[in-house]
Design an enzyme around this catalytic site. Structure first.
Site, PDB file in Angstrom:
ATOM      1  N   LYS A  43      -4.805  -3.991   9.533  1.00 43.60           N
ATOM      2  CA  LYS A  43      -3.812  -2.900   9.440  1.00 43.60           C
ATOM      3  C   LYS A  43      -4.107  -2.001   8.235  1.00 43.60           C
ATOM      4  O   LYS A  43      -4.179  -0.782   8.363  1.00 43.60           O
ATOM      5  CB  LYS A  43      -2.400  -3.485   9.299  1.00 43.60           C
ATOM      6  CG  LYS A  43      -1.367  -2.490   8.813  1.00 43.60           C
ATOM      7  CD  LYS A  43       0.012  -3.088   8.644  1.00 43.60           C
ATOM      8  CE  LYS A  43       0.243  -3.896   7.397  1.00 43.60           C
ATOM      9  NZ  LYS A  43       0.550  -3.129   6.170  1.00 43.60           N
ATOM     10  N   ASN A  44      -4.279  -2.624   7.068  1.00 45.64           N
ATOM     11  CA  ASN A  44      -4.398  -1.808   5.861  1.00 45.64           C
ATOM     12  C   ASN A  44      -5.705  -1.024   5.814  1.00 45.64           C
ATOM     13  O   ASN A  44      -5.771   0.056   5.242  1.00 45.64           O
ATOM     14  CB  ASN A  44      -4.214  -2.682   4.619  1.00 45.64           C
ATOM     15  CG  ASN A  44      -2.758  -3.127   4.472  1.00 45.64           C
ATOM     16  OD1 ASN A  44      -1.883  -2.562   5.123  1.00 45.64           O
ATOM     17  ND2 ASN A  44      -2.512  -4.131   3.658  1.00 45.64           N
TER      18      ASN A  44
ATOM     19  N   ARG B 254       5.035   3.483   3.369  1.00 47.22           N
ATOM     20  CA  ARG B 254       4.488   3.914   2.091  1.00 47.22           C
ATOM     21  C   ARG B 254       3.066   4.457   2.203  1.00 47.22           C
ATOM     22  O   ARG B 254       2.709   5.440   1.559  1.00 47.22           O
ATOM     23  CB  ARG B 254       4.518   2.703   1.175  1.00 47.22           C
ATOM     24  CG  ARG B 254       4.441   3.029  -0.232  1.00 47.22           C
ATOM     25  CD  ARG B 254       4.404   1.787  -1.049  1.00 47.22           C
ATOM     26  NE  ARG B 254       3.489   2.021  -2.137  1.00 47.22           N
ATOM     27  CZ  ARG B 254       3.809   2.711  -3.214  1.00 47.22           C
ATOM     28  NH1 ARG B 254       5.014   3.180  -3.361  1.00 47.22           N
ATOM     29  NH2 ARG B 254       2.915   2.918  -4.156  1.00 47.22           N
TER      30      ARG B 254
ATOM     31  N   CYS C 211      11.134   0.038  -1.882  1.00 49.74           N
ATOM     32  CA  CYS C 211      11.204  -0.671  -0.618  1.00 49.74           C
ATOM     33  C   CYS C 211      11.585  -2.102  -0.909  1.00 49.74           C
ATOM     34  O   CYS C 211      11.937  -2.439  -2.036  1.00 49.74           O
ATOM     35  CB  CYS C 211       9.879  -0.578   0.128  1.00 49.74           C
ATOM     36  SG  CYS C 211       8.579  -1.505  -0.671  1.00 49.74           S
TER      37      CYS C 211
ATOM     38  N   ARG D  62       8.203   1.018  -6.037  1.00 44.49           N
ATOM     39  CA  ARG D  62       6.748   1.167  -5.860  1.00 44.49           C
ATOM     40  C   ARG D  62       6.356   2.616  -6.136  1.00 44.49           C
ATOM     41  O   ARG D  62       6.280   3.444  -5.240  1.00 44.49           O
ATOM     42  CB  ARG D  62       6.344   0.748  -4.437  1.00 44.49           C
ATOM     43  CG  ARG D  62       6.511  -0.739  -4.220  1.00 44.49           C
ATOM     44  CD  ARG D  62       6.181  -1.148  -2.818  1.00 44.49           C
ATOM     45  NE  ARG D  62       4.765  -1.106  -2.500  1.00 44.49           N
ATOM     46  CZ  ARG D  62       4.286  -1.291  -1.263  1.00 44.49           C
ATOM     47  NH1 ARG D  62       5.097  -1.508  -0.263  1.00 44.49           N
ATOM     48  NH2 ARG D  62       2.988  -1.256  -1.051  1.00 44.49           N
TER      49      ARG D  62
ATOM     50  N   ASP E 282      -0.192 -10.586  -0.248  1.00 41.61           N
ATOM     51  CA  ASP E 282       0.310 -10.552   1.137  1.00 41.61           C
ATOM     52  C   ASP E 282       0.358 -11.939   1.774  1.00 41.61           C
ATOM     53  O   ASP E 282       0.910 -12.093   2.868  1.00 41.61           O
ATOM     54  CB  ASP E 282      -0.570  -9.628   2.000  1.00 41.61           C
ATOM     55  CG  ASP E 282      -0.476  -8.183   1.548  1.00 41.61           C
ATOM     56  OD1 ASP E 282       0.532  -7.822   0.934  1.00 41.61           O
ATOM     57  OD2 ASP E 282      -1.433  -7.421   1.798  1.00 41.61           O
TER      58      ASP E 282
ATOM     59  N   ILE F 137       1.859  -9.018  -8.486  1.00 41.68           N
ATOM     60  CA  ILE F 137       1.668  -7.638  -8.009  1.00 41.68           C
ATOM     61  C   ILE F 137       2.988  -6.927  -7.702  1.00 41.68           C
ATOM     62  O   ILE F 137       3.201  -5.798  -8.136  1.00 41.68           O
ATOM     63  CB  ILE F 137       0.778  -7.596  -6.737  1.00 41.68           C
ATOM     64  CG1 ILE F 137      -0.447  -8.506  -6.864  1.00 41.68           C
ATOM     65  CG2 ILE F 137       0.400  -6.153  -6.362  1.00 41.68           C
ATOM     66  CD1 ILE F 137      -1.609  -7.990  -7.659  1.00 41.68           C
TER      67      ILE F 137
ATOM     68  N   ARG G 172       5.434  -4.637  12.561  1.00 43.09           N
ATOM     69  CA  ARG G 172       4.787  -3.553  11.794  1.00 43.09           C
ATOM     70  C   ARG G 172       3.328  -3.886  11.520  1.00 43.09           C
ATOM     71  O   ARG G 172       2.497  -2.974  11.427  1.00 43.09           O
ATOM     72  CB  ARG G 172       5.493  -3.364  10.442  1.00 43.09           C
ATOM     73  CG  ARG G 172       6.899  -2.852  10.579  1.00 43.09           C
ATOM     74  CD  ARG G 172       7.454  -2.571   9.225  1.00 43.09           C
ATOM     75  NE  ARG G 172       6.671  -1.491   8.608  1.00 43.09           N
ATOM     76  CZ  ARG G 172       7.131  -0.688   7.675  1.00 43.09           C
ATOM     77  NH1 ARG G 172       8.353  -0.827   7.243  1.00 43.09           N
ATOM     78  NH2 ARG G 172       6.364   0.255   7.162  1.00 43.09           N
TER      79      ARG G 172
END
Ligand code: EPU
Length: 425
Positions: free
Chosen positions: A22-23, A93, A117, A122, A305, A327, A396
């Protein structure tokens, strides 16, 4: 609203294929709109965040079509707008990446600031500082970032914290800038490397991606190309942890083992057997995991994550584990895990997890993507049924996760909250 009912305690077994990252896809989709020609992207995961990004690009004038399940064609003759629509941008974002695209391609960008969020505040201050260093006039008023530059000029930029999003946005902007841009303290994540390879395929001149100094020699024009997105290391890690939570035996295929080194070593330390070949992990667990302490860190450290699914695993470990999150502010899901019987105390950035023998099913609410992954892992290993509401957060960033888990033997049913009827596959 979507919900899952998970009947826990069923051992996961079989083989599962990991989807595209995804990223990585989020950055690459935006980069594709820098091209003067047509880009063909394979292994694009069909997930809500990706669909939001596609809708934003369409609003800006990019023609985007799904050719088959995971293949997209993007064509950008010209961008018709430099204003990103608030209604779409506020939902994700990473949509702030269009700022780099618009500045590079149109010389002007108006993008609403992403708000806070569920991971806490952020900011995008590093992104803005980078655009200014490249010569853009940047101002903020009424929640909107306005940036303008007749021509972006390459320069040396120190990114204060090795931020993934800042590195991506500045790579997008600098690819078409005049002269050389040097990003110091750049993020080294595999998704940044994937973006660099893709941009170079379009004719960009980027060196050093994967190290903390990235050099970008600006070019006048980028052209279309064809590319396959890397596998999603976070999905792979989630499936590995889910396997361990159910004391299962699963082959996770389509992975780049190198991208999950810290995760594999941590799981092995917890007593989970993980064997690998070039593109697969074989994960076997037949007993309660051992407690392991870890802390999240930028790549190649343990990924933030996967902190939440890992805490779910440690909830039933033999002993107490200390997990530090460095993080984001990302422990809100812990209250939901407690409803399932987990014994977790959070002190500032650290979770102290006292392993219990077993979690028990309970009604829980998903508040964000990775929290959802943690609750799902916990529910799969728990005794009895867990009712999870807020499953749209999981959609998502995990492609068809319920179908994939069912194929491994999980008992999981998806309901649309209105009708309470199982959804079609
Ligand atoms: N930061 C600032 N100012 C900035 C940018 C970042 O203070 O201008 C801070 C952040 O608040 C954070 C740290 O720097 O404390 C690192 O944030 P980073 O910019 O690296 O995160 P991101 O780009 O917003 C991406 C992923 C996240 C992933 C993080 C860390 C995408 C679209 N998102 O976020 O993924 O957790 O890197 O690896 O690539 C997820 O997939 O669930 C997710 C949140």
């Amino acid at each position: 609203m979507e919900k899952f009912i998970v009947e826990g305690g069923k051992r996961l077994t079989g083989t599962v294929r990991v989807s595209g990252s995804k990223n990585s896809a989020l950055g690459i989709l935006v980069a594709a709109a820098l091209a003067d020609g047509e880009c063909l992207l394979h292994n694009v995961p069909d997930e809500t965040d990706i669909r939001i990004m596609i809708d934003i690009l369409i609003e800006l004038g990019v023609r985007v079509e799904w050719l088959e399940a995971n293949t997209l064609r993007l064509r950008t003759a010209h961008l018709r707008s430099y204003q990103a629509p608030y209604e779409l941008v506020r939902r994700m974002r990473a949509s702030f990446y269009v700022a780099g695209l618009l500045l590079a391609r149109v010389g002007k960008a108006e993008v609403p600031l992403p708000g806070g969020c569920s991971l806490g505040s952020r900011p995008v201050d590093f992104h803005l500082k980078g655009f200014q260093a490249l010569g853009a006039d940047v101002s903020i008023s009424h929640g909107l970032m306005k940036a303008e530059a007749t021509r972006l000029i390459g320069t040396k930029i120190y990114i204060n914290r090795s931020s993934v999003g800042t590195t991506v946005n500045l790579m997008l902007a600098a690819s078409l800038a005049e002269g050389q841009t040097i990003l110091e303290n750049a993020a080294k994540e595999p998704e940044v490397v994937d973006l660099a390879i893709f941009l170079n395929g379009m004719g960009a001149r980027i060196k050093g991606a994967g190290t903390n100094v990235i050099k970008i020699d600006g070019v006048k024009k980028l052209s279309g190309t064809e590319y396959t997105i890397i596998p999603d290391r976070v999905e792979a890690g989630t499936l590995m942890i889910a396997t361990a939570c159910t004391r299962g035996d699963v082959v996770v295929e389509e992975v780049v083992p190198e991208h999950l080194r810290a995760v594999v070593l941590t799981l092995q330390e917890a007593g989970v057997t993980v064997e690998e070949d070039l593109t697969r992990f074989h994960v076997v667990s037949d007993r309660r995991p051992k407690a392991v302490d870890t802390e999240t860190a930028p790549y190649p450290g343990f990924p933030t994550d996967l902190q939440q699914p890992f805490v779910a695993l440690m909830s039933t470990a033999d002993g107490t584990s200390i997990i530090r999150e460095t993080i984001f502010d990302r422990f809100r899901y812990v209250d939901e895990l407690r409803r399932m019987g987990a014994d977790i105390k959070v002190e500032r950035d650290t979770a102290i997890v006292r392993g219990v023998e077993r979690l028990t099913g309970a009604p829980v609410e998903v508040t964000d993507l990775r929290a959802g992954a943690a609750l799902l892992c916990a529910a799969l290993g728990a005794e009895g049924a867990t009712e999870m509401v807020g499953v749209e957060h999981i959609d998502r960033g995990y492609e068809r996760i319920d179908q994939k888990l069912r194929a491994l033997g999980a008992r999981i049913t998806r309901f649309h909250a209105e009708g309470e009827w199982p959804s079609q596959e």
